[in-house]
Design a protein around this motif. Structure first.
Motif, PDB file in Angstrom:
ATOM      1  N   ILE A   4      13.036   4.150   5.153  1.00  0.00           N
ATOM      2  CA  ILE A   4      12.332   3.990   3.965  1.00  0.00           C
ATOM      3  C   ILE A   4      12.773   4.634   2.817  1.00  0.00           C
ATOM      4  N   ALA A  22       7.128  -5.857   0.679  1.00  0.00           N
ATOM      5  CA  ALA A  22       6.813  -5.477   2.075  1.00  0.00           C
ATOM      6  C   ALA A  22       7.032  -4.064   2.214  1.00  0.00           C
ATOM      7  N   LEU A  23       7.983  -3.516   1.686  1.00  0.00           N
ATOM      8  CA  LEU A  23       8.322  -1.822   1.311  1.00  0.00           C
ATOM      9  C   LEU A  23       6.987  -1.190   1.081  1.00  0.00           C
ATOM     10  N   ALA A  25       3.806  -2.457   0.374  1.00  0.00           N
ATOM     11  CA  ALA A  25       2.554  -2.668   1.064  1.00  0.00           C
ATOM     12  C   ALA A  25       2.481  -1.702   2.251  1.00  0.00           C
ATOM     13  N   GLN A  26       3.705  -1.517   3.132  1.00  0.00           N
ATOM     14  CA  GLN A  26       3.584  -0.646   4.045  1.00  0.00           C
ATOM     15  C   GLN A  26       3.312   0.779   3.626  1.00  0.00           C
ATOM     16  N   LEU A  27       4.007   1.191   2.655  1.00  0.00           N
ATOM     17  CA  LEU A  27       3.898   2.639   1.873  1.00  0.00           C
ATOM     18  C   LEU A  27       2.324   2.800   1.360  1.00  0.00           C
ATOM     19  N   ARG A  29      -0.274   1.460   2.529  1.00  0.00           N
ATOM     20  CA  ARG A  29      -1.005   1.286   3.687  1.00  0.00           C
ATOM     21  C   ARG A  29      -0.843   2.653   4.646  1.00  0.00           C
ATOM     22  N   ASP A  30       0.242   3.113   4.644  1.00  0.00           N
ATOM     23  CA  ASP A  30       0.703   4.110   5.707  1.00  0.00           C
ATOM     24  C   ASP A  30       0.702   5.609   5.150  1.00  0.00           C
ATOM     25  N   HIS A  34       4.605   9.428  -0.750  1.00  0.00           N
ATOM     26  CA  HIS A  34       5.571   9.216   0.497  1.00  0.00           C
ATOM     27  C   HIS A  34       6.535  10.332  -0.121  1.00  0.00           C
ATOM     28  N   SER A 329       4.297  -1.685  -7.247  1.00  0.00           N
ATOM     29  CA  SER A 329       3.480  -1.370  -6.106  1.00  0.00           C
ATOM     30  C   SER A 329       2.091  -1.169  -6.562  1.00  0.00           C
TER      31      SER A 329
END
Ligand code: HEM
Length: 413
Positions: A4, A22-23, A25-27, A29-30, A34, A329
């Motif tokens: 990441i 996609a990167l 969206a993942q961040l 969410r999770d 970061h 983002s």
């Protein structure tokens, strides 16, 4: 280093919209705030939620623009420090400043960029838009819209407001592209006059120093004249600072608007219902323009550095830590936008964050909107039909990104 972290700092991620979406969206969410650790960079936090970017940028007394404004490698920071005698930034313009200097320098041009002031330029901008569309028409039904059309309109607008003669268009275009696109191999290959960023800045500096000297003798209705006469605390602006101001305006207003214009056209081609809607109801143009800017989000990030420990969404940001504001983002944040991955020309209340937020909110925002609205009024009136003639490609840049190739075929009305 994680995959990441590598993806966040890799220019290639920003040349692949699906990978970037996609990167992020993942961040979101999770791990929306970061921690990024990578051997080639000083560590930082990637901030990917809309509300968190607002929270940071709103508090400009806690989160500063200096000394780290953009993502740069350690090696780059080292070279810049050597070139400037200790300062990691090569320029000293608004985006590198904080209180109290920032407000002082911003005030110099703020009135120039207000809607009431720039409205007088509307017909001049329309003439420039039509000139560029005439040149497009001369290409006989097909062109690369990203390189052959979109950059020429904003560059002429910027040259007009700065007071740069048309004969220097090619030079200004090349220099701004080198400053912003310098991660991309295609742009690096095209370098002819400058071997490195510092050299590019030097060419720019010499050019604008001469222009300022000229305006001291021959004042005109342009920003060059304003800079030539500008005083800070009763003293003329220092050379380095007026040069930085020029470079900021010349660069900030150029690739951003060009990318939004080209990315907007691609969005309309890919969403023919939205294009039909816009043609049927041109009163939707102002909202469509904001949707284009949200959709493209050409400015990929700015940094801020914390002056004190701060809890951001449960993460302990320490004094001295820096944070990357990931605008693309935030502009797809599911908590803010209904169906964020849909392009909607009539998206209501489109409060996107592509122009930033807080005291550093884009100074040229009203101008960019007016510029793009005029261009699209003319384009949609004059071009009856438009479609893709090949694969689009995006610039590999962590800084200001967008399309670097948009092959289209078109039919004039
Ligand atoms: C679609 C086009 C544009 C986009 C997406 C854009 C985006 C941005 C962003 C994200 C920032 C930083 C905001 C922050 O830190 O919160 C910014 C700052 C700035 N922009 Fe723009 N911009 C655009 C067009 C322009 C134009 C046309 C001009 C001028 C002719 C301009 C001049 C500036 C300046 C001077 C700043 C620095 C403001 C400050 O630090 O106080 N921009 N822009």
């Amino acid at each position: 280093m994680t995959a990441i972290a590598d993806a966040i700092v890799s220019a290639g991620t920003y040349a692949d919209p699906a990978a970037m979406d996609a990167l992020f969206a993942q961040l979101r969410r999770d791990d929306p705030v970061h921690r990024v650790e990578h051997p080639e960079y000083r560590p930082f936090w990637a901030v990917t939620k809309f509300a968190d970017i607002q929270e940071v940028e709103r508090q400009a007394d806690i989160f500063l623009n200096a000394p780290r404004t953009f993502l740069r490698t350690l090696a780059y920071e080292e070279r810049a420090r050597a070139a400037t005698g200790g300062n990691p930034a090569l320029l000293r313009s608004l985006v590198f400043m904080d209180a109290p200097d920032h407000a002082r320098y911003r005030k110099l041009t703020q009135a120039w960029f207000m809607p009431g002031r720039i409205r007088v330029l509307e017909e001049e901008f329309r003439a420039l838009a039509n000139e560029v569309i005439d040149e497009m028409a001369d290409r006989g039904g097909s062109c690369d819209f990203a390189t052959e059309v979109a950059p020429y309109y904003p560059v002429r607008v910027i040259m007009r407001i700065l007071g740069v003669p048309r004969s220097d268009e090619a030079l200004i275009l090349q220099l701004t592209q080198e400053i912003f696109g310098s991660d991309d191999p295609d742009v690096q290959a095209s370098r002819t006059t400058a071997a490195s960023l510092a050299d590019t800045v030097k060419v720019f500096s010499d050019y604008f120093r001469d222009l300022t000297a000229d305006r001291r003798r021959h004042p005109a209705d342009d920003l060059a004249t304003l800079f030539a006469r500008a005083e800070i605390d009763g003293r003329p602006m220092a050379d380095h600072e007026s040069i930085s101001y020029y470079i900021l305006v010349a660069t900030a207003g150029h690739d951003t608007t060009s990318s939004s214009t080209a990315g907007g056209l691609l969005a309309l081609i890919q969403h023919p219902d939205e294009l039909r809607r816009l043609r049927a109801d041109p009163s939707l143009l102002p909202t469509a323009i904001d949707e284009m800017v949200r959709w493209v989000s050409p400015v990929r990030h700015f940094f801020r550095t914390a002056t004190r420990d701060y809890d951001l969404r449960g993460r302990s940001v320490k004094a001295g830590d820096s944070l990357m504001m990931c605008y693309p983002s935030a502009n797809r944040d599911e908590e803010i936008f209904d169906d964020p991955f849909a392009f909607r020309a009539g998206r209501p209340m489109n409060g996107h964050i592509a122009f930033g937020y807080g005291p550093h909110l884009c100074l040229g925002m009203h101008m960019a909107r007016m510029e793009m609205r005029i261009f699209y009024e003319e384009l949609l009136r004059r071009v009856a039909d438009v479609g893709l003639a090949g694969d689009p490609a995006w610039l590999a840049s962590t800084n200001v990104g967008g399309l670097k190739r948009l092959p289209i075929h078109f039919r004039m009305a």
